[in-house]
Design an enzyme around this catalytic site. Structure first.
Site, mmCIF file in Angstrom:
data_model
loop_
_atom_site.group_PDB
_atom_site.id
_atom_site.type_symbol
_atom_site.label_atom_id
_atom_site.label_comp_id
_atom_site.label_asym_id
_atom_site.label_seq_id
_atom_site.Cartn_x
_atom_site.Cartn_y
_atom_site.Cartn_z
ATOM 1 N N TYR A 188 11.098 5.275 -0.691
ATOM 2 C CA TYR A 188 12.033 4.274 0.061
ATOM 3 C C TYR A 188 13.286 4.310 -0.780
ATOM 4 O O TYR A 188 14.061 3.702 -0.354
ATOM 5 C CB TYR A 188 11.429 2.692 -0.035
ATOM 6 C CG TYR A 188 10.738 2.642 1.121
ATOM 7 C CD1 TYR A 188 10.946 1.840 2.174
ATOM 8 C CD2 TYR A 188 9.414 2.985 1.288
ATOM 9 C CE1 TYR A 188 10.167 1.417 3.354
ATOM 10 C CE2 TYR A 188 8.317 2.737 2.503
ATOM 11 C CZ TYR A 188 8.879 2.039 3.357
ATOM 12 O OH TYR A 188 8.047 1.945 4.406
ATOM 13 N N ASP A 234 0.968 -1.187 0.042
ATOM 14 C CA ASP A 234 0.044 0.024 0.024
ATOM 15 C C ASP A 234 0.770 1.326 -0.166
ATOM 16 O O ASP A 234 0.329 2.259 -0.077
ATOM 17 C CB ASP A 234 -1.012 0.182 1.132
ATOM 18 C CG ASP A 234 -0.244 0.331 2.514
ATOM 19 O OD1 ASP A 234 0.958 0.017 2.480
ATOM 20 O OD2 ASP A 234 -0.916 0.107 3.692
#
Length: 445
Positions: free
Chosen positions: A268, A172
């Site tokens: 990330y 998600d």
């Protein structure tokens, strides 16, 4: 439309995310009717604390839904249509070690990236395979919607070891970023956008974003990210992603974006492009695992205890997990053959033309009754291709190490990780990780 009501088992019933998922499922009953919800966990005590409160929530909000919590696989996985899996082998105590051991050597510890992600992956593979095998034994027509981390390593393991299984690996994180993109330019929902994206899990780039009329939204979003990253002027305090570490992450996207301003990056990537910055800002005595244990975990279990004690959810601060609505969209796409467009982790098979066909990539897919059909993203630039090849090699080596019990391949995986500075440090971290994971990893030779 088919009025069938579905049976669901939530694997990881003792998770802090479980109440939010139950509330989310209840909020979508008109779109996705349910006749039965079951919890499954191998930690009976932890699960019971969550299940007792959820039983009250279900009785209040949808008393016709059958509910049970069990540690027995046959009971859990018999007569189910969907398995929603979010397990955490070793719980947060092991995540804390995943984060703190690398930091001793000046390497960032993170639950899906670098040494921490590798350690977690070595624990997760067996757990996910076990649940998948239970599902196939007791409900062979069911689908497993897996969002157990680290998704990239788990997806590679299921591709290699259970190639014909009805499992879809999802994350998600892109959903959360897309919601921020939408809000940054004044839209009310990410569903007002159509995206093109390629990469690996937690390792990708948006290349095109348009509104439903086909107008290009990239220039507006890029202008915001160039100035603010994915930070927003007014943050919603109740979101779990509003912790200090997440605020840093969203702001850091500005620097990541500058490396390739033709695309928009996954947050990330900061761990791979600026690992020394992450080490510098990390507190080796109080990592993200400690934040979660002191924050979300304490809050969720405290609220569950309060609900159980008073026998009512009135006044509870438990919240719907909005990101989990992605899971309902996916389940509906399969159940009703809606052909919804979704970002999923799938075997490449030419979706990225100039990339390893066996790699598990994250790309837009059309989802129907037979599962996902990846949309071709064409060729990708050398910069992204090189980064992705290195990271895919890490993921494949981890899975090979788990299968073969190979110390050598796990050392190679750590050495190859862009986050780890050299092979000596990789070996030092590995040896410490082995010592604390004796109860979870296969024996390495």
């Amino acid at each position: 439309m088919n009025k069938k009501k579905f049976s669901i088992v939530i694997a990881g019933g003792g998770s802090t995310f479980t109440p939010g998922i139950v509330l989310m499922l209840l909020d979508h009953l008109e779109r996705f009717p349910i006749r039965q919800i079951k919890f499954y966990d191998n930690n009976e005590e932890r699960q019971k604390q969550i299940a007792d409160a959820c039983a009250i929530l279900l009785k209040e909000k949808a008393s016709d839904i059958q509910f049970m919590a069990t540690t027995d696989p046959k009971t859990a996985f018999t007569d189910v249509d969907f398995v929603m899996a979010h397990i955490r082998v070793g719980l947060y105590a092991m995540r804390e070690l995943d984060e703190k051991i690398p930091l001793k050597y000046g390497v960032i510890g993170q639950e899906t990236c670098g040494p921490g992600g590798i350690a977690y992956g070595m624990r997760s593979i067996g757990g996910v395979l076990e649940i998948l095998d239970y599902m196939e034994k007791y409900s062979p027509d069911a689908w497993m919607l897996n969002y157990s981390n680290p998704a990239a390593i788990v997806a590679e393991a299921t591709r290699k070891l259970r190639p014909h299984s009805k499992i879809i690996n999802i994350c998600d994180m892109p959903v959360g970023i897309e919601e921020r993109m939408a809000r940054a330019i004044g839209l009310t929902s990410r569903k007002e956008m159509v995206v093109r994206y390629y990469g690996l899990n937690h390792f990708g780039w948006w290349t095109d974003i348009r509104d439903l009329e086909g107008n290009d939204l990239m220039p507006q979003i890029k202008a915001h990210v160039a100035q603010h990253g994915y930070s927003l002027p007014e943050e919603i305090a109740e979101s779990q992603h509003m912790d200090a570490s997440w605020m840093h992450t969203f702001a850091k996207a500005k620097e990541i974006y500058n490396i390739d301003p033709t695309t928009l990056p996954n947050t990330y990537l900061k761990y791979y492009f600026y690992p020394q910055d992450e080490v510098a800002t990390a507190n080796p005595d109080y990592t993200r695992a400690n934040e979660v244990m002191a924050g979300r975990e304490r809050h969720v279990f405290g609220e569950c205890h309060a609900i159980t004690k008073r026998g009512s959810s009135l006044g509870t601060t438990l919240e719907i997990d909005e990101h989990a609505s992605y899971i309902v969209d996916l389940a509906r796409a399969i159940a009703y053959n809606t052909h919804e467009r979704m970002l999923l982790i799938v075997q490449n098979k030419g979706a990225i033309v100039n990339f390893d066909d066996t790699a598990m990539v994250e790309v837009p897919c059309i989802v129907g009754a037979n599962g996902p059909e990846p949309l071709t993203q064409g060729e990708i630039p050398r910069f992204q291709k090189g980064l992705m090849e290195q990271q895919v090699a890490v993921e494949k080596l981890v899975v090979e190490a788990w299968v073969e019990g190979s110390y050598q391949k796990l050392w190679q995986a750590l050495t190859l990780s862009k986050i780890v500075p050299n092979a000596r440090v990789a070996k030092q971290i590995l040896d410490e990780l082995i010592a604390v994971n004796l109860d979870f990893w296969p024996e390495l030779n």
